[in-house]
Scaffold this motif. Sequence first.
Motif, mmCIF file in Angstrom:
data_model
loop_
_atom_site.group_PDB
_atom_site.id
_atom_site.type_symbol
_atom_site.label_atom_id
_atom_site.label_comp_id
_atom_site.label_asym_id
_atom_site.label_seq_id
_atom_site.Cartn_x
_atom_site.Cartn_y
_atom_site.Cartn_z
ATOM 1 N N LEU A 75 0.815 -1.216 0.000
ATOM 2 C CA LEU A 75 0.000 0.000 0.000
ATOM 3 C C LEU A 75 0.849 1.267 0.000
ATOM 4 O O LEU A 75 0.460 2.276 -0.589
ATOM 5 N N LYS A 76 1.979 1.193 0.665
ATOM 6 C CA LYS A 76 2.807 2.386 0.841
ATOM 7 C C LYS A 76 3.969 2.460 -0.150
ATOM 8 O O LYS A 76 4.829 3.327 -0.027
ATOM 9 N N GLY A 77 3.993 1.558 -1.116
ATOM 10 C CA GLY A 77 5.010 1.632 -2.162
ATOM 11 C C GLY A 77 6.423 1.404 -1.673
ATOM 12 O O GLY A 77 7.361 2.080 -2.114
ATOM 13 N N LEU A 78 6.591 0.427 -0.783
ATOM 14 C CA LEU A 78 7.898 0.195 -0.164
ATOM 15 C C LEU A 78 8.656 -0.988 -0.755
ATOM 16 O O LEU A 78 9.693 -1.384 -0.220
ATOM 17 N N GLU A 79 8.173 -1.540 -1.863
ATOM 18 C CA GLU A 79 8.787 -2.755 -2.399
ATOM 19 C C GLU A 79 10.267 -2.564 -2.732
ATOM 20 O O GLU A 79 11.080 -3.466 -2.512
ATOM 21 N N ARG A 80 10.636 -1.390 -3.250
ATOM 22 C CA ARG A 80 12.032 -1.153 -3.617
ATOM 23 C C ARG A 80 12.876 -0.705 -2.425
ATOM 24 O O ARG A 80 14.103 -0.698 -2.512
ATOM 25 N N LEU A 81 12.232 -0.336 -1.350
ATOM 26 C CA LEU A 81 12.962 0.146 -0.179
ATOM 27 C C LEU A 81 13.193 -0.943 0.860
ATOM 28 O O LEU A 81 14.214 -0.933 1.550
ATOM 29 N N VAL A 82 12.235 -1.869 0.993
ATOM 30 C CA VAL A 82 12.303 -2.926 2.003
ATOM 31 C C VAL A 82 12.241 -4.278 1.294
ATOM 32 O O VAL A 82 11.228 -4.621 0.683
ATOM 33 N N SER A 83 13.325 -5.036 1.349
ATOM 34 C CA SER A 83 13.373 -6.344 0.698
ATOM 35 C C SER A 83 12.684 -7.399 1.564
ATOM 36 O O SER A 83 12.407 -7.178 2.752
ATOM 37 N N VAL A 84 12.404 -8.570 0.964
ATOM 38 C CA VAL A 84 11.611 -9.595 1.642
ATOM 39 C C VAL A 84 12.158 -10.990 1.360
ATOM 40 O O VAL A 84 12.565 -11.284 0.229
ATOM 41 N N ASP A 85 12.152 -11.838 2.373
ATOM 42 C CA ASP A 85 12.314 -13.283 2.208
ATOM 43 C C ASP A 85 11.100 -13.981 2.802
ATOM 44 O O ASP A 85 10.506 -13.496 3.785
ATOM 45 N N VAL A 86 10.745 -15.121 2.206
ATOM 46 C CA VAL A 86 9.535 -15.854 2.580
ATOM 47 C C VAL A 86 9.917 -17.247 3.067
ATOM 48 O O VAL A 86 10.619 -17.998 2.365
ATOM 49 N N VAL A 87 9.458 -17.618 4.254
ATOM 50 C CA VAL A 87 9.755 -18.935 4.814
ATOM 51 C C VAL A 87 8.918 -20.008 4.127
ATOM 52 O O VAL A 87 7.937 -19.728 3.432
ATOM 53 N N HIS A 88 9.303 -21.254 4.328
ATOM 54 C CA HIS A 88 8.536 -22.415 3.869
ATOM 55 C C HIS A 88 7.257 -22.503 4.699
ATOM 56 O O HIS A 88 7.272 -22.187 5.893
ATOM 57 N N PRO A 89 6.133 -22.920 4.095
ATOM 58 C CA PRO A 89 4.883 -22.958 4.875
ATOM 59 C C PRO A 89 4.840 -24.003 5.975
ATOM 60 O O PRO A 89 4.041 -23.880 6.911
ATOM 61 N N ASP A 90 5.651 -25.043 5.891
ATOM 62 C CA ASP A 90 5.633 -26.083 6.924
ATOM 63 C C ASP A 90 6.403 -25.608 8.150
ATOM 64 O O ASP A 90 7.593 -25.292 8.058
ATOM 65 N N MET A 91 5.735 -25.558 9.288
ATOM 66 C CA MET A 91 6.374 -25.189 10.545
ATOM 67 C C MET A 91 6.280 -26.396 11.470
ATOM 68 O O MET A 91 5.266 -26.614 12.134
ATOM 69 N N GLY A 165 7.064 9.729 -1.097
ATOM 70 C CA GLY A 165 6.030 10.683 -1.486
ATOM 71 C C GLY A 165 4.625 10.132 -1.337
ATOM 72 O O GLY A 165 3.642 10.810 -1.665
ATOM 73 N N ASN A 166 4.528 8.917 -0.815
ATOM 74 C CA ASN A 166 3.222 8.289 -0.588
ATOM 75 C C ASN A 166 2.747 8.681 0.808
ATOM 76 O O ASN A 166 3.268 8.198 1.813
ATOM 77 N N THR A 167 1.740 9.551 0.864
ATOM 78 C CA THR A 167 1.255 10.049 2.149
ATOM 79 C C THR A 167 -0.101 9.453 2.531
ATOM 80 O O THR A 167 -0.779 9.967 3.425
ATOM 81 N N ASP A 168 -0.510 8.366 1.853
ATOM 82 C CA ASP A 168 -1.744 7.681 2.262
ATOM 83 C C ASP A 168 -1.627 7.314 3.737
ATOM 84 O O ASP A 168 -0.621 6.731 4.162
ATOM 85 N N ASP A 169 -2.644 7.638 4.510
ATOM 86 C CA ASP A 169 -2.566 7.488 5.968
ATOM 87 C C ASP A 169 -3.638 6.521 6.449
ATOM 88 O O ASP A 169 -4.831 6.824 6.404
ATOM 89 N N HIS A 170 -3.201 5.363 6.911
ATOM 90 C CA HIS A 170 -4.131 4.348 7.402
ATOM 91 C C HIS A 170 -4.257 4.361 8.932
ATOM 92 O O HIS A 170 -4.948 3.526 9.497
#
Length: 326
Positions: A75-91, A165-170
């Motif tokens: 929503l806040k357009g942070l994909e290029r600013l904050v990277s992500v890793d995703v765990v395996h679904p089996d816990m 520059g994204n000022t959408d406020d939730h």
Amino acid sequence: MGELVDGEWHKGWYDTSKTGGEFRRTTTTWRNWITADGSAGPSGKGGFKAEPGRYHLYVAYACPWAHRTLIFRKLKGLERLVSVDVVHPDMLEEGWTLETGFAGSTGDSLFGKRYLREIYTEADPKASGKVTVPVLWDKQRGTIVSNESAEIIRMFNSAFDGLTGNTDDHWPEDLREAIEPVNARIYDTVNNGVYKAGFATTQAAYDAAVEPLFATLDWLEARLSENRYLMGDRVTEADWRLFTTLVRFDTVYHGHFKCNRARLVDYPNLWAYTRELYQWPGVASTVHMDHIARHYHYSHETVNPHRIVPAGPRLDFSAPHGRHHL
């Protein structure tokens, strides 16, 4: 599930023997805040300034708490600013893993670790407590900023606005006081309520959780008959915090967690509202029903000992929602 004790991993499931069969969620322990200028937030220490490329999220697509942070990142357009890793679904007995054997699981791009607990001990070799997602990591300081989803979404809501520059406020200031009791009821009886029902090990504990859950769903159905969103005509964090439970409800909570007095699709307003939020720009891409169905049914051996992942239900989140008139 297991937990860390002074940096050592101890296997085991939630112990409900001392709580009358009741599931009680542990509190998160890393509570620092990213801020625009690096000053301290409401809790923790300062020094975490909003900067591009500095922060990294570890998430599970299956987890509703982690899902909140992915939604706000989108929503806040942070994909290029904050990277992500995703765990395996089996816990399973080793906890969340960074294995790559399930579509969408990324592995660990920062350290090449195998287990999420190793991210905790990278930050503190003597770490103790549950190893949960989300984890917000600071690449610069080599430590965990926060593992509290409710606070991470508030950081994402505003800390990076000067960069994007994204000022959408939730979390608008004029609604904060009104949002808090709504958040509190939804957290206790819905977000966490489904877990209290699903992980209960006595009839009394289950009954004590399932009745307030459906009382709140009835309350929400009535509220949404007159308001397009929980707080009126504006989408707020209250809506997104509720959405991540609702979008999982019929697939896992209704059957797997025995929350079966009614389905989400039996509530006309709640079901249409869930579809509208799902169709919000960017949000559908954060919903991974394959991870959701797999994680809950495969990971919770005490609830589903044969680990059979059911085939349904078939849900059309893309159907017209018709809530424009409210």
